[in-house]
Design a protein around this motif. Structure first.
Motif, PDB file in Angstrom:
ATOM      1  N   GLY A  29      27.747  64.583 -58.415  1.00 40.14           N
ATOM      2  CA  GLY A  29      26.737  63.661 -57.924  1.00 40.14           C
ATOM      3  C   GLY A  29      25.390  63.720 -58.598  1.00 40.14           C
ATOM      4  N   ALA A  30      25.247  64.575 -59.607  1.00 44.36           N
ATOM      5  CA  ALA A  30      23.946  64.718 -60.274  1.00 44.36           C
ATOM      6  C   ALA A  30      23.671  63.520 -61.183  1.00 44.36           C
ATOM      7  N   THR A  31      22.393  63.279 -61.413  1.00 43.29           N
ATOM      8  CA  THR A  31      21.965  62.372 -62.471  1.00 43.29           C
ATOM      9  C   THR A  31      21.915  63.184 -63.755  1.00 43.29           C
ATOM     10  N   VAL A  32      22.669  62.772 -64.771  1.00 44.32           N
ATOM     11  CA  VAL A  32      22.824  63.592 -65.973  1.00 44.32           C
ATOM     12  C   VAL A  32      22.339  62.836 -67.201  1.00 44.32           C
ATOM     13  N   VAL A  33      21.527  63.519 -67.986  1.00 44.92           N
ATOM     14  CA  VAL A  33      21.113  63.043 -69.301  1.00 44.92           C
ATOM     15  C   VAL A  33      21.604  64.068 -70.307  1.00 44.92           C
ATOM     16  N   PHE A  34      22.201  63.617 -71.400  1.00 41.67           N
ATOM     17  CA  PHE A  34      22.656  64.568 -72.411  1.00 41.67           C
ATOM     18  C   PHE A  34      22.313  64.056 -73.805  1.00 41.67           C
ATOM     19  N   THR A  35      22.136  65.013 -74.722  1.00 41.00           N
ATOM     20  CA  THR A  35      21.807  64.659 -76.101  1.00 41.00           C
ATOM     21  C   THR A  35      23.025  64.804 -76.997  1.00 41.00           C
ATOM     22  N   TYR A  36      22.950  64.126 -78.116  1.00 42.28           N
ATOM     23  CA  TYR A  36      23.957  64.232 -79.163  1.00 42.28           C
ATOM     24  C   TYR A  36      23.261  63.987 -80.493  1.00 42.28           C
ATOM     25  N   VAL A  37      23.949  64.298 -81.590  1.00 43.46           N
ATOM     26  CA  VAL A  37      23.385  64.038 -82.917  1.00 43.46           C
ATOM     27  C   VAL A  37      24.311  63.115 -83.709  1.00 43.46           C
ATOM     28  N   ALA A  38      25.484  63.619 -84.074  1.00 48.42           N
ATOM     29  CA  ALA A  38      26.361  62.858 -84.969  1.00 48.42           C
ATOM     30  C   ALA A  38      27.483  62.136 -84.238  1.00 48.42           C
ATOM     31  N   SER A  39      27.824  62.581 -83.043  1.00 52.26           N
ATOM     32  CA  SER A  39      29.009  62.064 -82.358  1.00 52.26           C
ATOM     33  C   SER A  39      28.661  60.872 -81.462  1.00 52.26           C
ATOM     34  N   ALA A  40      28.180  59.793 -82.064  1.00 53.22           N
ATOM     35  CA  ALA A  40      27.737  58.642 -81.280  1.00 53.22           C
ATOM     36  C   ALA A  40      28.886  58.021 -80.491  1.00 53.22           C
ATOM     37  N   GLU A  41      30.044  57.873 -81.120  1.00 55.21           N
ATOM     38  CA  GLU A  41      31.175  57.252 -80.428  1.00 55.21           C
ATOM     39  C   GLU A  41      31.608  58.083 -79.225  1.00 55.21           C
ATOM     40  N   ALA A  42      31.723  59.396 -79.420  1.00 52.67           N
ATOM     41  CA  ALA A  42      32.107  60.273 -78.310  1.00 52.67           C
ATOM     42  C   ALA A  42      31.048  60.252 -77.217  1.00 52.67           C
ATOM     43  N   ALA A  43      29.765  60.239 -77.615  1.00 55.66           N
ATOM     44  CA  ALA A  43      28.680  60.218 -76.636  1.00 55.66           C
ATOM     45  C   ALA A  43      28.712  58.940 -75.804  1.00 55.66           C
ATOM     46  N   ASN A  44      28.917  57.816 -76.454  1.00 48.49           N
ATOM     47  CA  ASN A  44      28.950  56.545 -75.733  1.00 48.49           C
ATOM     48  C   ASN A  44      30.150  56.469 -74.795  1.00 48.49           C
ATOM     49  N   GLN A  45      31.280  56.994 -75.219  1.00 45.10           N
ATOM     50  CA  GLN A  45      32.462  57.006 -74.361  1.00 45.10           C
ATOM     51  C   GLN A  45      32.237  57.888 -73.139  1.00 45.10           C
ATOM     52  N   LEU A  46      31.631  59.050 -73.351  1.00 47.03           N
ATOM     53  CA  LEU A  46      31.357  59.958 -72.234  1.00 47.03           C
ATOM     54  C   LEU A  46      30.365  59.335 -71.259  1.00 47.03           C
ATOM     55  N   ALA A  47      29.341  58.677 -71.785  1.00 44.84           N
ATOM     56  CA  ALA A  47      28.356  58.016 -70.925  1.00 44.84           C
ATOM     57  C   ALA A  47      29.018  56.930 -70.085  1.00 44.84           C
ATOM     58  N   ALA A  48      29.889  56.156 -70.701  1.00 47.44           N
ATOM     59  CA  ALA A  48      30.585  55.103 -69.967  1.00 47.44           C
ATOM     60  C   ALA A  48      31.513  55.679 -68.900  1.00 47.44           C
ATOM     61  N   GLU A  49      32.139  56.796 -69.222  1.00 51.21           N
ATOM     62  CA  GLU A  49      33.077  57.431 -68.296  1.00 51.21           C
ATOM     63  C   GLU A  49      32.382  58.025 -67.084  1.00 51.21           C
ATOM     64  N   THR A  50      31.230  58.653 -67.299  1.00 46.41           N
ATOM     65  CA  THR A  50      30.576  59.449 -66.255  1.00 46.41           C
ATOM     66  C   THR A  50      29.358  58.785 -65.617  1.00 46.41           C
ATOM     67  N   GLY A  51      28.802  57.785 -66.281  1.00 45.69           N
ATOM     68  CA  GLY A  51      27.548  57.211 -65.802  1.00 45.69           C
ATOM     69  C   GLY A  51      26.329  57.989 -66.252  1.00 45.69           C
ATOM     70  N   ALA A  52      26.532  58.997 -67.084  1.00 42.55           N
ATOM     71  CA  ALA A  52      25.408  59.770 -67.623  1.00 42.55           C
ATOM     72  C   ALA A  52      24.706  58.971 -68.713  1.00 42.55           C
ATOM     73  N   GLN A  53      23.507  59.407 -69.048  1.00 41.12           N
ATOM     74  CA  GLN A  53      22.730  58.751 -70.101  1.00 41.12           C
ATOM     75  C   GLN A  53      22.803  59.580 -71.379  1.00 41.12           C
ATOM     76  N   ALA A  54      23.178  58.950 -72.473  1.00 40.43           N
ATOM     77  CA  ALA A  54      23.257  59.619 -73.770  1.00 40.43           C
ATOM     78  C   ALA A  54      22.001  59.330 -74.576  1.00 40.43           C
ATOM     79  N   VAL A  55      21.403  60.377 -75.140  1.00 39.93           N
ATOM     80  CA  VAL A  55      20.174  60.253 -75.922  1.00 39.93           C
ATOM     81  C   VAL A  55      20.382  60.943 -77.260  1.00 39.93           C
ATOM     82  N   ARG A  56      20.128  60.237 -78.334  1.00 42.58           N
ATOM     83  CA  ARG A  56      20.253  60.869 -79.649  1.00 42.58           C
ATOM     84  C   ARG A  56      19.012  61.706 -79.919  1.00 42.58           C
ATOM     85  N   ALA A  57      19.198  63.008 -80.088  1.00 44.66           N
ATOM     86  CA  ALA A  57      18.081  63.916 -80.343  1.00 44.66           C
ATOM     87  C   ALA A  57      18.618  65.162 -81.033  1.00 44.66           C
ATOM     88  N   ASP A  58      18.060  65.492 -82.170  1.00 46.22           N
ATOM     89  CA  ASP A  58      18.463  66.655 -82.945  1.00 46.22           C
ATOM     90  C   ASP A  58      17.807  67.901 -82.360  1.00 46.22           C
TER      91      ASP A  58
END
Length: 236
Positions: A29-58
């Protein structure tokens, strides 16, 4: 354990253990924000699956990492999962590669945790995903990597003293061999990984995520400055 009133920020959350942590907290039930660098496709899929927010940040770029944490607003739970592995003969390793690993594994963990603590209310949680190799390294070629993971442990112990008056806990989860893209259970190094283990099987990302969820809960409010190794007895 319910986290419906908690915001979780995961650095390095698009794959492997990070993705499992994102899924676990999202399911709780948490509101989740997560970062990624190179794995944009995986990040977007995970965000869509979980409702989390994906942010590109090195994680190795200090100002970029700090800005991403600051932009997320108040954070209740901070998980630093980003990590690089550079290995080989220390006499021939490329110095810039080692510096990059230090930027991600050490500087990112430190500056990210400090900025997160600045954004936290009392009672927050900081979790750093380390490595059991900081306590037991049976192979050559990993001196620089082990150095970074040992530094993470020291940082967490020190930060515990700095934020303890606000009831913020700081803990390290050092996994052992875990079945991820970086170190698959069926990979070429699997036999050597299993040899020192008391329980002869790779761990799973979900097991690491379950431990993170426990340490972030109210029942763990007295646990801080500690290492919570999950490695099948590798470093026993």
């Amino acid at each position: 354990m319910k986290f419906s009133d908690r915001k979780v920020f995961v650095v390095g959350g698009s794959r492997g253990m990070g993705a499992a942590i994102v899924r676990r907290f999202s399911a709780a039930g948490a509101t989740v924000v997560f970062t990624y660098v190179a794995s944009a496709e995986a990040a977007n899929q995970l965000a869509a699956e979980t409702g989390a927010q994906a942010v590109r940040a090195d994680a190795g770029e200090r100002e970029v990492l700090i800005a991403s944490i600051r932009d997320a607003g108040p954070i209740d739970i901070f998980v630093y999962n980003a990590g690089l592995l550079v290995f080989g003969d220390p006499l021939t390793l490329v110095a810039d590669d080692v510096d990059r690993m230090i930027d991600v594994n050490v500087r990112g963990a430190y500056f990210g945790s400090v900025e997160a603590s600045r954004m936290m209310p009392n009672g927050g949680r900081i979790l750093v995903i380390g490595s059991n190799t900081a306590d037991n390294m049976p192979w050559p070629g990993l001196a620089a990597y082990v150095m970074t993971k040992a530094a993470m442990q020291g940082m967490a112990r020190g930060l515990t003293r700095d934020v303890g008056s606000r009831d913020i806990t700081v803990n390290v989860i050092p996994p052992g061999p875990t079945d991820t893209d970086m170190n698959p259970a069926e990979g070429p190094r699997a036999a050597s990984m299993l040899a020192p283990m008391a329980i002869k099987r790779y761990g799973t990302p979900d097991e690491v995520a379950d431990l993170a969820l426990y340490l972030a809960g109210t029942q763990a409010r007295g646990i801080t400055g500690s290492l919570h190794t999950i490695d099948g007895g590798f470093a026993a």
